[in-house]
Design a protein around this motif. Structure first.
Motif, PDB file in Angstrom:
ATOM      1  N   SER A 218       0.845  -1.194   0.000  1.00 39.81           N
ATOM      2  CA  SER A 218       0.000   0.000   0.000  1.00 39.81           C
ATOM      3  C   SER A 218       0.877   1.239   0.000  1.00 39.81           C
ATOM      4  N   ASN A 219       0.293   2.341  -0.498  1.00 39.61           N
ATOM      5  CA  ASN A 219       1.001   3.605  -0.616  1.00 39.61           C
ATOM      6  C   ASN A 219       0.026   4.750  -0.350  1.00 39.61           C
ATOM      7  N   PRO A 220       0.497   5.855   0.237  1.00 41.28           N
ATOM      8  CA  PRO A 220      -0.401   6.984   0.507  1.00 41.28           C
ATOM      9  C   PRO A 220      -1.017   7.579  -0.752  1.00 41.28           C
ATOM     10  N   SER A 221      -0.298   7.474  -1.877  1.00 43.81           N
ATOM     11  CA  SER A 221      -0.827   8.008  -3.139  1.00 43.81           C
ATOM     12  C   SER A 221      -0.241   7.205  -4.287  1.00 43.81           C
ATOM     13  N   GLY A 222      -0.883   7.262  -5.452  1.00 47.56           N
ATOM     14  CA  GLY A 222      -0.421   6.527  -6.606  1.00 47.56           C
ATOM     15  C   GLY A 222       0.679   7.271  -7.343  1.00 47.56           C
ATOM     16  N   ASP A 223       1.632   6.518  -7.867  1.00 46.81           N
ATOM     17  CA  ASP A 223       2.696   7.098  -8.670  1.00 46.81           C
ATOM     18  C   ASP A 223       2.096   7.729  -9.927  1.00 46.81           C
ATOM     19  N   ALA A 224       2.690   8.829 -10.380  1.00 46.20           N
ATOM     20  CA  ALA A 224       2.149   9.569 -11.524  1.00 46.20           C
ATOM     21  C   ALA A 224       2.091   8.734 -12.794  1.00 46.20           C
ATOM     22  N   VAL A 225       2.971   7.732 -12.927  1.00 45.45           N
ATOM     23  CA  VAL A 225       2.974   6.912 -14.142  1.00 45.45           C
ATOM     24  C   VAL A 225       1.849   5.886 -14.127  1.00 45.45           C
ATOM     25  N   GLY A 226       1.187   5.725 -12.956  1.00 43.18           N
ATOM     26  CA  GLY A 226       0.079   4.771 -12.856  1.00 43.18           C
ATOM     27  C   GLY A 226       0.468   3.423 -12.308  1.00 43.18           C
ATOM     28  N   TYR A 227       1.759   3.209 -12.049  1.00 40.54           N
ATOM     29  CA  TYR A 227       2.262   1.927 -11.539  1.00 40.54           C
ATOM     30  C   TYR A 227       3.097   2.187 -10.285  1.00 40.54           C
TER      31      TYR A 227
ATOM     32  N   ASN B  54      12.502 -14.602 -10.096  1.00 43.53           N
ATOM     33  CA  ASN B  54      12.393 -13.441 -10.969  1.00 43.53           C
ATOM     34  C   ASN B  54      11.134 -12.674 -10.567  1.00 43.53           C
ATOM     35  N   THR B  55      11.308 -11.420 -10.160  1.00 41.38           N
ATOM     36  CA  THR B  55      10.182 -10.619  -9.687  1.00 41.38           C
ATOM     37  C   THR B  55       9.769  -9.598 -10.737  1.00 41.38           C
ATOM     38  N   SER B  56       8.479  -9.441 -10.878  1.00 41.62           N
ATOM     39  CA  SER B  56       7.934  -8.508 -11.869  1.00 41.62           C
ATOM     40  C   SER B  56       8.114  -7.056 -11.430  1.00 41.62           C
ATOM     41  N   GLU B  57       7.794  -6.157 -12.328  1.00 38.10           N
ATOM     42  CA  GLU B  57       7.632  -4.755 -11.966  1.00 38.10           C
ATOM     43  C   GLU B  57       6.381  -4.624 -11.104  1.00 38.10           C
ATOM     44  N   PHE B  58       6.207  -3.459 -10.483  1.00 36.59           N
ATOM     45  CA  PHE B  58       4.983  -3.211  -9.742  1.00 36.59           C
ATOM     46  C   PHE B  58       3.800  -3.130 -10.705  1.00 36.59           C
ATOM     47  N   SER B  59       2.673  -3.614 -10.240  1.00 38.78           N
ATOM     48  CA  SER B  59       1.442  -3.510 -11.023  1.00 38.78           C
ATOM     49  C   SER B  59       0.952  -2.072 -11.055  1.00 38.78           C
ATOM     50  N   ALA B  60      -0.050  -1.835 -11.870  1.00 40.62           N
ATOM     51  CA  ALA B  60      -0.758  -0.554 -11.804  1.00 40.62           C
ATOM     52  C   ALA B  60      -1.421  -0.443 -10.434  1.00 40.62           C
ATOM     53  N   TRP B  61      -1.448   0.756  -9.886  1.00 37.28           N
ATOM     54  CA  TRP B  61      -2.062   0.911  -8.569  1.00 37.28           C
ATOM     55  C   TRP B  61      -3.585   1.016  -8.673  1.00 37.28           C
ATOM     56  N   VAL B  62      -4.247   0.565  -7.614  1.00 38.75           N
ATOM     57  CA  VAL B  62      -5.706   0.583  -7.539  1.00 38.75           C
ATOM     58  C   VAL B  62      -6.111   1.281  -6.246  1.00 38.75           C
TER      59      VAL B  62
END
Length: 208
Positions: free
Chosen positions: A60-69, A115-123
């Motif tokens: 979890s994050n206080p806000s979503g990254d500007a790129v959407g992920y 092998n770990t993926s990039e972060f998903s898009a935030w929801v």
């Protein structure tokens, strides 16, 4: 070395270059996140290679990254998801804890070779009303003096019991009202409605 920015998921991981960074592991696609005071429900889909078990981790994050992920400020928990003959599977995960309203949730997937993926898009998180939060004992004075109990369904066989005194020796009696599985926002929980009494009552879940 991978390219800068967010990569696109590759259907079924087909045609990924042998030297791709982190095997170009696909990230999960989250569909919705609900949080109460005591539990978090996360739903989504993973598309990846068949016949493997993947570790899904949630943040979890206080806000979503500007790129959407991304990103991954607070670790919420994890689960394993096995893909059989199909390279895609839906999932719904129930985690203990709570996420504040206005926060967002992301996820990653890790294959058996780490092998770990990039972060998903935030929801964005949808907060459930506190008056009907899972795990809460609720007394409704306008509804024939009833109380509602609900709890996470983690499998197994158990019964709901009550006692009117916590002074030893304790005498627990089994509640005959059948717990019912819930749906919608509370999918994955059991709930039972009981008549309220004037005396003290204490409840527990007992395995059998």
């Amino acid at each position: 070395m991978g390219t800068y920015g967010v990569n696109t998921n590759v259907p079924c991981e087909s045609g990924v270059a042998a030297n791709a960074a982190n095997a170009e592991q696909n990230y999960p696609v989250l569909t919705n996140v609900y949080s109460s005071r005591v539990a978090i429900q996360i739903s989504g889909t993973l598309n990846s290679g068949t016949g493997k078990t993947y570790r899904l981790q949630f943040f979890s994050n206080p806000s979503g990254d500007a790129v959407g992920y991304g990103q991954g400020q607070v670790f919420l928990g994890q689960t394993n998801l096995t893909l059989g003959a199909s390279c895609s599977s839906n999932f719904t995960v129930l985690l203990p804890g709570s996420v504040p309203g206005g926060w967002v949730v992301t996820a990653t997937a890790t294959d058996p070779a780490n092998n770990t993926s990039e972060f998903s898009a935030w929801v964005p998180v949808i907060r459930l009303p506190t008056s009907i939060a899972p795990g809460q004992l609720e007394v409704d004075p306008f509804c024939n003096r009833q109380i509602s109990l609900s709890w996470t369904n983690n499998g197994g066989s158990y019964v709901l019991q009550q006692t009117h005194s916590l002074t030893p020796p304790l005498q627990w009696t089994t509640i005959t009202n059948a717990p019912l599985p819930t749906g919608g926002f509370f999918s994955g929980f059991f709930a039972v409605t009981l008549s309220a009494t004037n005396g003290s009552a204490f409840y527990r879940l007992a395995t059998q």
